[in-house]
Design a protein around this motif. Structure first.
Motif, mmCIF file in Angstrom:
data_model
loop_
_atom_site.group_PDB
_atom_site.id
_atom_site.type_symbol
_atom_site.label_atom_id
_atom_site.label_comp_id
_atom_site.label_asym_id
_atom_site.label_seq_id
_atom_site.Cartn_x
_atom_site.Cartn_y
_atom_site.Cartn_z
ATOM 1 N N HIS A 63 -12.010 -12.755 -59.276
ATOM 2 C CA HIS A 63 -12.657 -11.610 -58.611
ATOM 3 C C HIS A 63 -12.620 -11.796 -57.099
ATOM 4 O O HIS A 63 -13.552 -12.343 -56.495
ATOM 5 N N HIS A 72 -18.103 -2.511 -63.426
ATOM 6 C CA HIS A 72 -19.120 -2.655 -62.376
ATOM 7 C C HIS A 72 -20.298 -1.789 -62.831
ATOM 8 O O HIS A 72 -20.200 -0.565 -62.847
ATOM 9 N N VAL A 114 -18.605 -7.472 -64.589
ATOM 10 C CA VAL A 114 -18.399 -8.262 -63.377
ATOM 11 C C VAL A 114 -19.724 -8.472 -62.643
ATOM 12 O O VAL A 114 -20.708 -7.781 -62.883
ATOM 13 N N HIS A 115 -19.717 -9.447 -61.790
ATOM 14 C CA HIS A 115 -20.811 -9.798 -60.871
ATOM 15 C C HIS A 115 -22.213 -9.473 -61.399
ATOM 16 O O HIS A 115 -22.973 -8.718 -60.791
ATOM 17 N N PHE A 122 -16.023 1.762 -62.821
ATOM 18 C CA PHE A 122 -17.314 1.726 -62.121
ATOM 19 C C PHE A 122 -18.257 2.761 -62.724
ATOM 20 O O PHE A 122 -17.852 3.901 -62.975
ATOM 21 N N LYS A 164 -10.362 -2.170 -64.097
ATOM 22 C CA LYS A 164 -11.779 -2.162 -63.718
ATOM 23 C C LYS A 164 -12.253 -0.733 -63.547
ATOM 24 O O LYS A 164 -11.562 0.089 -62.934
#
Ligand code: DUC
Ligand code: ZN
Ligand code: ZN
Length: 484
Positions: free
Chosen positions: A70, A193, A248-249, A162, A160
């Protein structure tokens, strides 16, 4: 004596003797014989072939090169661009023990493959470690749906999406559901995300109207519950699409709870966090230099830090990445980088308006040394978990294993010789990122990479850099990566 630059394809042999090898599964004493770019043999007391360089790793740890899945190099944002490109960012990564990085390709109105081609034009000549691409899907229609299946042939096996950034990056839930199904069909992994875009847009508008301009409002307008809700929504969409998903994150304790719940119900949800979410809180945004910590998702609370640590330790989270996306704190003042003055507009663009602060933090080189001292040495995770989180699991999940992510015959000779006793006070003067600050300024570290090899080529030796632009190779990743 090492050459000034590593050779890209050295056919010479290397014997690393007397080290303690650490993999995700075991710790053992052995020698490693490298032939050309590959690990040829691992075993006790190997004999050096006639032309081999012999390196004594006695008292040192020997680990597979790190894999950071990432990063955002040269990402345009808020009227500027992230300050590390594929050369400087790769160099920073290598000094911290990372030898493979996966970056994100932005989608514009061109075909997806054209976006990937453009990313190659930018990255290939600069790359100094091996690298890959994820494809962002920020606009979805029948044409994009038809193109997703073309990605694996280009070596891109992850997309990815969002749930935030309304009108810019966000897809609707129905579109995410369709992407998940298509991705499953073609062996791609969907990365999400997870925040609540509608709530964020509302709160940001209200904060600005009320005259709230300070950096802490970046965090206050992106509530934790939005991330928690979006994480469960993501898991539920994946369940309905019968597809694996990767969040992610992760940054909120409640997200870890949702992932644990989903995994306990057989949903194929995997997740990463990043070091900044383990150590920092909204309080960091409240100081005079609060903009240094502005990134999305934002810093949360000490309770969130603690829950993320337990999620790492118990395996609910599989990956430690970075979301490396650096900006200068004050891009009006040049720094010296490789002997030249460099200044790139940065966080100062948001003075007086938190919504104009470029979002992102440096971290690609910090990841492994910080996690070693504050994760392994502090007893929160074992050395084997460290290797699993920083190298093996990301390589497996993203279709690069066993070429990357482990020490075994046939694997790329991406090897870190780690000095577990090296003590240093860390900070911007030591980290090799191209920016003017470091989040871990003044932190005491014990343990640091001593030598880093990329496919058998020595690229880092203590403070010396032997890498060069263009020596990093694109990793054509496999479809249908492992589901952990
Ligand atoms: N978050 C950031 O803070 N910057 C870049 C992209 C992202 O997801
Ligand atoms: Zn993101
Ligand atoms: Zn990111």
């Amino acid at each position: 004596m090492a050459e000034p630059f590593a050779k890209e394809t050295s056919m010479s042999n290397l014997l690393i003797k007397n080290g303690t090898l650490i993999t995700a599964a075991e710790t053992f004493q052995a020698d490693i014989l490298v032939e050309g770019e590959k690990i040829a043999q691992i075993g006790p007391e190997l004999t050096a072939p006639a032309n081999a360089e012999v390196v004594d790793a006695g008292g040192k740890l020997v680990m597979p090169g790190g894999v950071d899945v990432h990063t955002h190099f040269s990402l345009p944002m808020a009227g500027t661009i992230s300050s590390d490109d594929h050369y400087t960012g790769h160099k920073g990564a290598a000094f911290g023990g990372t030898t493979t990085a996966i970056d994100f390709v932005s989608q514009d109105t061109s075909p997806l493959l054209a976006n990937i081609e453009a990313a190659h034009v930018n990255a290939d000549p600069k790359a100094a470690i091996d690298f890959g691409f994820h494809m962002n899907i920020t606009h979805f229609d029948d044409q994009v749906a038809a193109e997703i299946g073309q990605l694996p042939a280009a070596g891109v096996t992850s997309v990815k999406v969002f749930t935030a950034y309304n009108g810019r990056l966000r897809l609707s839930d129905g579109e995410i559901f369709k992407v998940l199904r298509l991705a499953r069909q073609h062996g791609l992994l969907t990365m999400v995300h997870a925040e609540n875009g509608d709530v964020i847009e509302t709160l940001v508008a209200e904060a600005l109207t009320a005259g709230h301009t300070a950096p802490e409002w970046h965090s206050l307008t992106r509530p934790s519950w939005g991330a928690v809700e979006a994480t469960l929504r993501t898991a539920a969409l994946a369940a309905q699409a019968e597809a694996p998903v990767y969040i992610v994150h992760m940054n909120v304790g409640g997200e870890v709870d949702q992932v644990a719940y989903a995994r306990a119900h057989g949903i194929q949800v995997m997740a990463e966090t990043c070091p900044q979410y383990l150590f920092f809180t909204i309080d960091n945004l409240r100081g005079p230099d609060g903009a240094k910590w502005v990134c999305s998702p934002p810093m949360r609370s000490a309770a969130d830090n603690a829950r993320l640590w337990t999620g790492i330790a118990d395996g609910t989270l599989q990956v430690m990445a970075t979301d490396h996306c650096p900006f200068f704190f004050d891009g009006r003042k040049p720094i010296l980088y490789e002997g030249k003055e460099v200044a790139i507009p940065g966080k100062e663009l948001g003075n007086g308006n938190f919504t104009l602060v470029p979002n992102g933090l440096p971290g690609v080189g910090d990841r492994m040394p910080i996690l070693w001292t504050y994760g392994v040495r502090s007893g929160r995770i074992t050395p084997n978990q460290f290797v699993a989180l920083t190298s093996t699991n990301p390589a497996r999940i993203f279709g690069m294993y066993p070429r990357k992510g482990t020490l075994m015959p046939g694997a790329d000779a991406d090897i870190v010789i780690w000095d577990p006793e090296r003590r240093l006070k860390y900070g911007v003067a030591h980290a090799q990122h191209r920016t003017d600050y470091n989040l871990y300024e003044g932190w005491e570290l014990v343990g640091y990479p001593e030598r880093v090899y990329l496919r058998g080529n020595l690229i880092v030796e203590n403070e010396t850099w032997y890498g060069k632009p263009g020596m990093g190779r694109f990793i054509h990743r496999k479809a249908f990566g492992d589901i952990l």
